[in-house]
Design a protein around this motif. Structure first.
Motif, PDB file in Angstrom:
ATOM      1  N   ILE A 178       4.972   5.964  -6.598  1.00 39.24           N
ATOM      2  CA  ILE A 178       5.288   5.306  -5.325  1.00 39.24           C
ATOM      3  C   ILE A 178       4.953   3.823  -5.445  1.00 39.24           C
ATOM      4  CG2 ILE A 178       4.678   5.165  -2.875  1.00 39.24           C
ATOM      5  CD1 ILE A 178       3.954   8.178  -3.072  1.00 39.24           C
ATOM      6  N   PHE A 179       5.869   2.967  -5.031  1.00 40.96           N
ATOM      7  CA  PHE A 179       5.651   1.522  -5.060  1.00 40.96           C
ATOM      8  C   PHE A 179       4.782   1.136  -3.863  1.00 40.96           C
ATOM      9  CE2 PHE A 179       6.764  -2.810  -3.804  1.00 40.96           C
ATOM     10  CZ  PHE A 179       6.604  -3.496  -5.007  1.00 40.96           C
ATOM     11  N   PRO A 180       3.569   0.625  -4.089  1.00 36.71           N
ATOM     12  CA  PRO A 180       2.674   0.296  -2.974  1.00 36.71           C
ATOM     13  C   PRO A 180       3.010  -1.049  -2.330  1.00 36.71           C
ATOM     14  CG  PRO A 180       1.454   0.837  -4.992  1.00 36.71           C
ATOM     15  CD  PRO A 180       2.869   0.539  -5.373  1.00 36.71           C
ATOM     16  N   ILE A 181       3.022  -1.064  -1.007  1.00 40.13           N
ATOM     17  CA  ILE A 181       3.103  -2.296  -0.227  1.00 40.13           C
ATOM     18  C   ILE A 181       1.872  -2.308   0.672  1.00 40.13           C
ATOM     19  CG2 ILE A 181       4.401  -3.601   1.493  1.00 40.13           C
ATOM     20  CD1 ILE A 181       6.936  -2.271   0.440  1.00 40.13           C
ATOM     21  N   ILE A 182       0.907  -3.169   0.347  1.00 38.33           N
ATOM     22  CA  ILE A 182      -0.377  -3.151   1.032  1.00 38.33           C
ATOM     23  C   ILE A 182      -0.417  -4.284   2.048  1.00 38.33           C
ATOM     24  CG2 ILE A 182      -2.862  -2.981   0.729  1.00 38.33           C
ATOM     25  CD1 ILE A 182      -1.259  -0.903  -0.853  1.00 38.33           C
ATOM     26  N   LEU A 183      -0.810  -3.950   3.272  1.00 43.37           N
ATOM     27  CA  LEU A 183      -0.852  -4.925   4.357  1.00 43.37           C
ATOM     28  C   LEU A 183      -2.300  -5.293   4.663  1.00 43.37           C
ATOM     29  CD1 LEU A 183       1.681  -3.206   6.843  1.00 43.37           C
ATOM     30  CD2 LEU A 183       2.180  -4.735   4.919  1.00 43.37           C
ATOM     31  N   GLY A 184      -2.643  -6.599   4.450  1.00 39.02           N
ATOM     32  CA  GLY A 184      -3.972  -7.063   4.807  1.00 39.02           C
ATOM     33  C   GLY A 184      -3.975  -7.663   6.195  1.00 39.02           C
ATOM     34  N   GLY A 185      -5.198  -7.989   6.659  1.00 37.71           N
ATOM     35  CA  GLY A 185      -6.418  -8.096   5.904  1.00 37.71           C
ATOM     36  C   GLY A 185      -6.532  -9.460   5.214  1.00 37.71           C
ATOM     37  N   GLY A 186      -7.806  -9.843   4.915  1.00 33.28           N
ATOM     38  CA  GLY A 186      -8.070 -11.064   4.185  1.00 33.28           C
ATOM     39  C   GLY A 186      -7.626 -10.964   2.744  1.00 33.28           C
ATOM     40  N   HIS A 187      -7.686 -12.112   2.022  1.00 39.66           N
ATOM     41  CA  HIS A 187      -7.192 -12.088   0.640  1.00 39.66           C
ATOM     42  C   HIS A 187      -8.156 -11.403  -0.314  1.00 39.66           C
ATOM     43  CE1 HIS A 187      -4.013 -14.339  -1.921  1.00 39.66           C
ATOM     44  NE2 HIS A 187      -4.019 -13.043  -2.115  1.00 39.66           N
TER      45      HIS A 187
END
Length: 321
Positions: free
Chosen positions: A120-129
């Motif tokens: 699965i291709f992850p798309i992560i939503l932050g949040g700080g860097h």
């Protein structure tokens, strides 16, 4: 202590077509402890990182912890042109509890590994860097030492500050560099949109010492698009895989007012899209994230819409491969 928040289906609402013409009609909400082994081959997974502890430690403006759900709401309303062969799954969010950013980063790394290991291709939503350190750990644990990873960071800042006084949103790539030195592995790092007024002399020296490739904000524009693409391709050729991280404070505040460190001197969306297209067309992109979107300072959801639009663009470009 670590915490996992299951996906919230009611965040995904919008105009109903009855034919899957909108993103909220295409997304599936599946807990990470649920069953997702029967997904289509072309699967993308959204995971939130609800943490702004790193921003607080870095003397920035807290509020980025609320960004993942805010971005989801804007993405939900957008049209979908994804083929039926593409699965889009919301896997919920990792939460930072009691200011324990390090535990949240470690937990994020575990979940990124799980997604990659499930194709699965992850798309992560932050949040700080600070999202980048945990995200990178998950990718490296998945790839092992046999493959080289290139990091491409759209950002006004190098985020190479020393963590001698503790980890924060300005230290993730310093930490990654330290890990690379300890493990005797290369660190391939490129920054797009670097500003002189956002990095002191010591940070430029550190970037030079680590042989970081970068393009300054004044050259990162459509007038210089051919040179930008050329330098990107030169960097991409050196590595096996790519990790893309987009810090929303790299954009001019004309486009992204809702960030932890806003400035009118940033870059525009058009050059970012051209660069992203070049990255995706190389067929090496393995994972991506969005960082530093801060809903508390947004205006008419401009920054949230921009962040969602970038994800929308990536999803559809990947689907065309």
């Amino acid at each position: 202590m670590k915490s996992y928040l299951p996906p919230i289906a009611k965040l995904w609402t919008g105009r109903n077509s009855g034919h899957g013409h909108y993103m909220h009609e295409r997304v599936e909400c599946i807990p990470l402890d649920g069953e997702f082994s029967d997904l289509r081959n072309n699967a993308c997974g959204i995971l939130g990182y609800c943490c702004d502890e790193g921003v607080r430690r870095n003397y920035g403006r807290p509020g980025a912890a609320e960004a993942p759900d805010t971005i989801r709401k804007q993405l939900a309303k957008m049209p979908s042109h994804l083929p039926q062969s593409t699965s889009l799954i919301d896997f919920g969010s990792v939460e930072c509890l009691n200011g324990n950013m390090e535990a949240a980063q470690s937990f994020l790394g575990e979940k990124v590994f799980t997604l990659l290991n499930s194709n699965i291709f992850p798309i992560i939503l932050g949040g700080g860097h600070d999202i980048a350190y945990g995200h990178h750990q998950g990718i490296i644990n998945y790839l092992g030492k046999a493959k080289t990873l290139g990091i491409i960071n759209f950002d006004a800042h190098f985020d190479l500050r020393s963590n001698a006084s503790g980890n924060n949103s300005g230290t993730p790539f310093f930490q990654i560099a330290e890990d690379a030195i300890a493990n005797k592995t290369p660190m391939n790092y490129m920054c797009l949109g670097i500003r002189d007024n956002a990095n002191d002399r010591a940070l430029f020296a550190k970037a030079k010492d680590l042989e970081v490739a970068f393009i300054k904000a004044e050259q990162f524009n459509m007038h210089n698009v051919d040179q930008v693409k050329s330098e990107l391709k030169e960097f991409i050729e050196k590595v096996d895989y790519l990790y893309l991280t987009i810090d929303m404070d790299g954009f001019s505040s004309a486009y992204a007012p809702g960030v932890s460190a806003a400035s009118p001197m940033g870059f525009a969306p058009d050059i970012a899209l051209e660069a992203i297209k070049t990255i995706i067309q190389a067929r090496k992109l393995i994972s991506m994230d969005i960082a530093e979107m801060n809903p508390a300072y947004d205006i008419d959801n401009q920054t949230a819409i921009l962040a969602a639009s970038l994800i929308h663009f990536v999803l559809h470009e990947i689907a065309l491969l």
